[in-house]
Scaffold this motif. Sequence first.
Motif, PDB file in Angstrom:
ATOM      1  N   ILE A 589       0.861  -1.187   0.000  1.00 22.29           N
ATOM      2  CA  ILE A 589       0.000   0.000   0.000  1.00 22.29           C
ATOM      3  C   ILE A 589       0.895   1.235   0.000  1.00 22.29           C
ATOM      4  N   PRO A 590       0.402   2.377  -0.503  1.00 24.49           N
ATOM      5  CA  PRO A 590       1.204   3.601  -0.438  1.00 24.49           C
ATOM      6  C   PRO A 590       1.506   3.958   1.023  1.00 24.49           C
ATOM      7  N   THR A 591       2.710   4.412   1.279  1.00 28.26           N
ATOM      8  CA  THR A 591       3.106   4.793   2.643  1.00 28.26           C
ATOM      9  C   THR A 591       2.172   5.874   3.188  1.00 28.26           C
ATOM     10  N   SER A 592       1.733   6.770   2.320  1.00 29.30           N
ATOM     11  CA  SER A 592       0.830   7.846   2.759  1.00 29.30           C
ATOM     12  C   SER A 592      -0.480   7.267   3.296  1.00 29.30           C
ATOM     13  N   LYS A 593      -0.947   6.161   2.690  1.00 28.33           N
ATOM     14  CA  LYS A 593      -2.183   5.529   3.154  1.00 28.33           C
ATOM     15  C   LYS A 593      -1.970   4.840   4.512  1.00 28.33           C
ATOM     16  N   ALA A 594      -0.769   4.316   4.723  1.00 30.42           N
ATOM     17  CA  ALA A 594      -0.445   3.714   6.026  1.00 30.42           C
ATOM     18  C   ALA A 594      -0.559   4.775   7.117  1.00 30.42           C
ATOM     19  N   HIS A 595      -0.029   5.975   6.835  1.00 35.51           N
ATOM     20  CA  HIS A 595      -0.136   7.072   7.802  1.00 35.51           C
ATOM     21  C   HIS A 595      -1.598   7.448   8.043  1.00 35.51           C
ATOM     22  N   GLU A 596      -2.382   7.460   6.969  1.00 37.22           N
ATOM     23  CA  GLU A 596      -3.800   7.810   7.081  1.00 37.22           C
ATOM     24  C   GLU A 596      -4.540   6.790   7.950  1.00 37.22           C
ATOM     25  N   LEU A 597      -4.273   5.507   7.721  1.00 42.74           N
ATOM     26  CA  LEU A 597      -4.909   4.446   8.506  1.00 42.74           C
ATOM     27  C   LEU A 597      -4.540   4.561   9.986  1.00 42.74           C
ATOM     28  N   LEU A 598      -3.271   4.802  10.256  1.00 42.14           N
ATOM     29  CA  LEU A 598      -2.821   4.900  11.645  1.00 42.14           C
ATOM     30  C   LEU A 598      -3.423   6.120  12.344  1.00 42.14           C
ATOM     31  N   SER A 599      -3.571   7.213  11.618  1.00 40.70           N
ATOM     32  CA  SER A 599      -4.165   8.420  12.216  1.00 40.70           C
ATOM     33  C   SER A 599      -5.625   8.174  12.594  1.00 40.70           C
ATOM     34  N   LEU A 600      -6.336   7.405  11.773  1.00 42.97           N
ATOM     35  CA  LEU A 600      -7.720   7.051  12.103  1.00 42.97           C
ATOM     36  C   LEU A 600      -7.764   6.149  13.343  1.00 42.97           C
ATOM     37  N   ILE A 601      -6.868   5.159  13.381  1.00 47.17           N
ATOM     38  CA  ILE A 601      -6.838   4.229  14.520  1.00 47.17           C
ATOM     39  C   ILE A 601      -6.510   4.971  15.815  1.00 47.17           C
ATOM     40  N   GLU A 602      -5.623   5.951  15.731  1.00 47.55           N
ATOM     41  CA  GLU A 602      -5.219   6.702  16.921  1.00 47.55           C
ATOM     42  C   GLU A 602      -6.420   7.368  17.599  1.00 47.55           C
ATOM     43  N   GLU A 603      -7.424   7.762  16.792  1.00 47.64           N
ATOM     44  CA  GLU A 603      -8.617   8.405  17.355  1.00 47.64           C
ATOM     45  C   GLU A 603      -9.439   7.449  18.223  1.00 47.64           C
ATOM     46  N   VAL A 604      -9.260   6.154  18.004  1.00 53.01           N
ATOM     47  CA  VAL A 604     -10.083   5.141  18.686  1.00 53.01           C
ATOM     48  C   VAL A 604      -9.435   4.633  19.974  1.00 53.01           C
ATOM     49  N   LEU A 605      -8.121   4.483  19.961  1.00 49.47           N
ATOM     50  CA  LEU A 605      -7.434   3.825  21.076  1.00 49.47           C
ATOM     51  C   LEU A 605      -7.053   4.829  22.159  1.00 49.47           C
ATOM     52  N   LEU A 606      -7.585   4.636  23.354  1.00 46.89           N
ATOM     53  CA  LEU A 606      -7.310   5.529  24.484  1.00 46.89           C
ATOM     54  C   LEU A 606      -6.372   4.809  25.445  1.00 46.89           C
ATOM     55  N   MET A 607      -5.150   5.315  25.584  1.00 49.23           N
ATOM     56  CA  MET A 607      -4.148   4.650  26.412  1.00 49.23           C
ATOM     57  C   MET A 607      -4.497   4.772  27.898  1.00 49.23           C
ATOM     58  N   GLU A 608      -4.216   3.705  28.633  1.00 52.31           N
ATOM     59  CA  GLU A 608      -4.500   3.669  30.075  1.00 52.31           C
ATOM     60  C   GLU A 608      -3.342   4.345  30.825  1.00 52.31           C
ATOM     61  N   GLU A 609      -3.283   5.673  30.705  1.00 48.02           N
ATOM     62  CA  GLU A 609      -2.132   6.408  31.238  1.00 48.02           C
ATOM     63  C   GLU A 609      -2.074   6.357  32.760  1.00 48.02           C
ATOM     64  N   ASP A 616       3.688   6.536  21.849  1.00 48.48           N
ATOM     65  CA  ASP A 616       4.099   7.689  21.058  1.00 48.48           C
ATOM     66  C   ASP A 616       3.761   7.422  19.584  1.00 48.48           C
ATOM     67  N   TRP A 617       2.601   7.903  19.166  1.00 50.32           N
ATOM     68  CA  TRP A 617       2.161   7.683  17.781  1.00 50.32           C
ATOM     69  C   TRP A 617       3.080   8.392  16.792  1.00 50.32           C
ATOM     70  N   GLN A 618       3.595   9.536  17.203  1.00 47.54           N
ATOM     71  CA  GLN A 618       4.474  10.282  16.304  1.00 47.54           C
ATOM     72  C   GLN A 618       5.720   9.466  15.958  1.00 47.54           C
ATOM     73  N   SER A 619       6.263   8.775  16.957  1.00 46.58           N
ATOM     74  CA  SER A 619       7.463   7.977  16.689  1.00 46.58           C
ATOM     75  C   SER A 619       7.136   6.804  15.767  1.00 46.58           C
ATOM     76  N   LEU A 620       5.898   6.303  15.833  1.00 49.09           N
ATOM     77  CA  LEU A 620       5.493   5.224  14.929  1.00 49.09           C
ATOM     78  C   LEU A 620       5.488   5.724  13.479  1.00 49.09           C
ATOM     79  N   HIS A 621       4.920   6.908  13.267  1.00 46.34           N
ATOM     80  CA  HIS A 621       4.922   7.496  11.915  1.00 46.34           C
ATOM     81  C   HIS A 621       6.360   7.733  11.442  1.00 46.34           C
TER      82      HIS A 621
END
Length: 726
Positions: A589-609, A616-621
């Motif tokens: 898949i295009p790398t740009s689409k991977a970033h798009e998918l991960l950004s959508l997933i980030e909105e759903v997952l709430l870390m148990e801080e 660190d989602w930024q480091s994943l990107h």
Amino acid sequence: MDDLILNGAYYTHFLNSAQFPYTDDERRCIESTVLNLEKFKTQGDHPGMLLGKIQSGKTKTFMAIMGLAFDNGYDVSVILTKGTKALSKQTQERVRSEFKPFCNQDDVLVFDIMHMPTELVGYELKKKIILVVKKQKDNLDRLVQLFSTKYPELAQKKVLLIDDEADYASVGFKRQKGEVDANLTAVKLEELRGYVGLAAFLQVTATPYALYLQPENTEIRGETFKPVKPAFTELVPVNKAYIGSDYYFADVEEENTVVSHLYHPLSLSELVALKKPDGRRFKLEDVLSSNAIKGLRKAFLNFLVGGAIRQLQAKHANEGNQKFSFLIHTDVSKATHQWQEQVVQELSVQLKDAANDSSKLFTALVKEAYDELAHSVILAGYFMPPFSSVLERSRQALVDGELLITTVNSEKEIESLLDETGQLKLRTPLNIFIGGQILDRGITIGRLIGFYYGRRPARYQQDTVLQHSRMYGYRSKEDLSVTRFYTEPAIYNAMRSMHESDVALREAIEKNPEQGVVFIQKAKDGSVIPCSPNKILLTETTTLKPHKRLLPVGFQTTTKGKTRAITDKIDTLLALLHPTGAGKEPFKIPTSKAHELLSLIEEVLLMEEEDGYSFDWQSLHSAIDYLDKRSPDPGQIWCLWLTDRNNSRLASKGSHTKYVATPDTATTEGRIARDTAKDSPMLMLFRQNGEEERGWKGAPFYWPLIWAPANTPVAIYAHLTNDQQE
């Protein structure tokens, strides 16, 4: 070896009298080190480097190096130790023990630089001299004075300088209010070099990170200091009995093994409750029932019962008396230590009362610990005493006063607690030590089967935190089967991050000390660029290496409606990218689409801080960008799309972690990734059904994982640098 006297009195003594004989590999290391000290011009900015692991036998090795050096023309050895009286005393005791026959015959004189005779006469100056010097201003000033003015004849002799536990204090640089400053030890060693013409310099360390974390040639207050680069590096051999960070942070991931029972997560609220008295959080009289300190209570009982199991095993095997230790190390505050001692003493008193009464509560608490420890003892294949025997042995230990609780938070206290070998003295069968910084400094604690750790500095420093790890060293497998490590997940993850960078740096040094490791960071424009190593805060990093898995762990999903809507979007996007649908065949898949998918997933997952879990989602990107740009097909990465997954949110009882950490398996998805992702990274997307009975919110969601390709060069990615911190 060429040009070395190997049959001299000193080296022969070490080879013949060692409690644990020197192996062929250790002898090669010792002889090669002394040969290289002769061969290379070692000095402050080009020392010889003796690289070992924490509690791995570095001291045993450098003592023999001193002996071999004495046989080969060296007359003076200076050992630089960390700045505590206890460690200095421990070093002196060890030196006198190792060189005992020579000290008894007056062939070797051993002095603390601050407690030397008023005058050394000619007879004494002709002897071999060993000086123990703390890395403090008064000690270092006196060392320089000794060679420069008091005994200039010593400056004409061959001198071996050994910097024990070399770290940031020795390398030469530190940051103060944003400014790079020269460290005292480096300045004084430069000064000493001006007087001693025949000096060889050896750094001994288990934490070589400071070598990487230096500026290049730097002018400080008008003087140019060069970065310290080893003239040569020798690795201290480590045998199979050594237990280090691999055991605690890599092997622990293996399910249904002895080590999978090692780690027990603590809550942040418990560490707060143990910081100071606060009746709203926890009342002292409730030590046996309060949830506020359930981790400490479990740790105490596991130590009591684990000690009982080991003592009964020893009796079964006709072995002698067994003594064990447990360390509580969460804070540097003496007030905190006093409060923790009160809590632990109250635990001991109430358990003793319950034991005296043979109460159901005492039986239940011991049974819980017995059942938990039995898993690992049986997995290890050792004799497991019957519960009735362990219950009675635990009761006896409490009633007969076999449990000793000691707070160690001052130089004076620790000096009085050391035995003749410089280790903390185990006075009773069960010893609990509570302490702060004083326990950081290389003090050895024998038979440690419990470690309750909660230090949360604002910024973790790699060499300091690793030195906190008193549980490393040569350990019996029987002890390991009842050993437990308690800490908060955020601390555990920081330590695991350190372990990973430690492994990466060590492997780089082993393969090619000159080449080093790639350091990278995210630039302001979003690109990933090289980073000056001295800017890196090593706990704020992600280590990238072949087959590294990057994924969030410890989270809940957002509201059911929002989760479902975003999952629908991801389903639609993936269907457009791969019309044939989900399955076990990876696709690009295009790398740009991977970033798009991960950004959508980030909105759903709430870390148990609050439980210490973050991501660190930024480091994943950034990791994706870095790995993608190094591939032969940049702009495209692999994707593995899997559906109908049913992972639970919470880990099973007895697991080393609170939350499930593996949406994948090594045998299925891991094998697919290894076979496919050779040069490009792989984004794995696990579509979870998210059922409420499995702990989720009742809506499907995607759990992402990035897999680093096989041909990934080792790199350390900085989430945060010193520049950003300041």
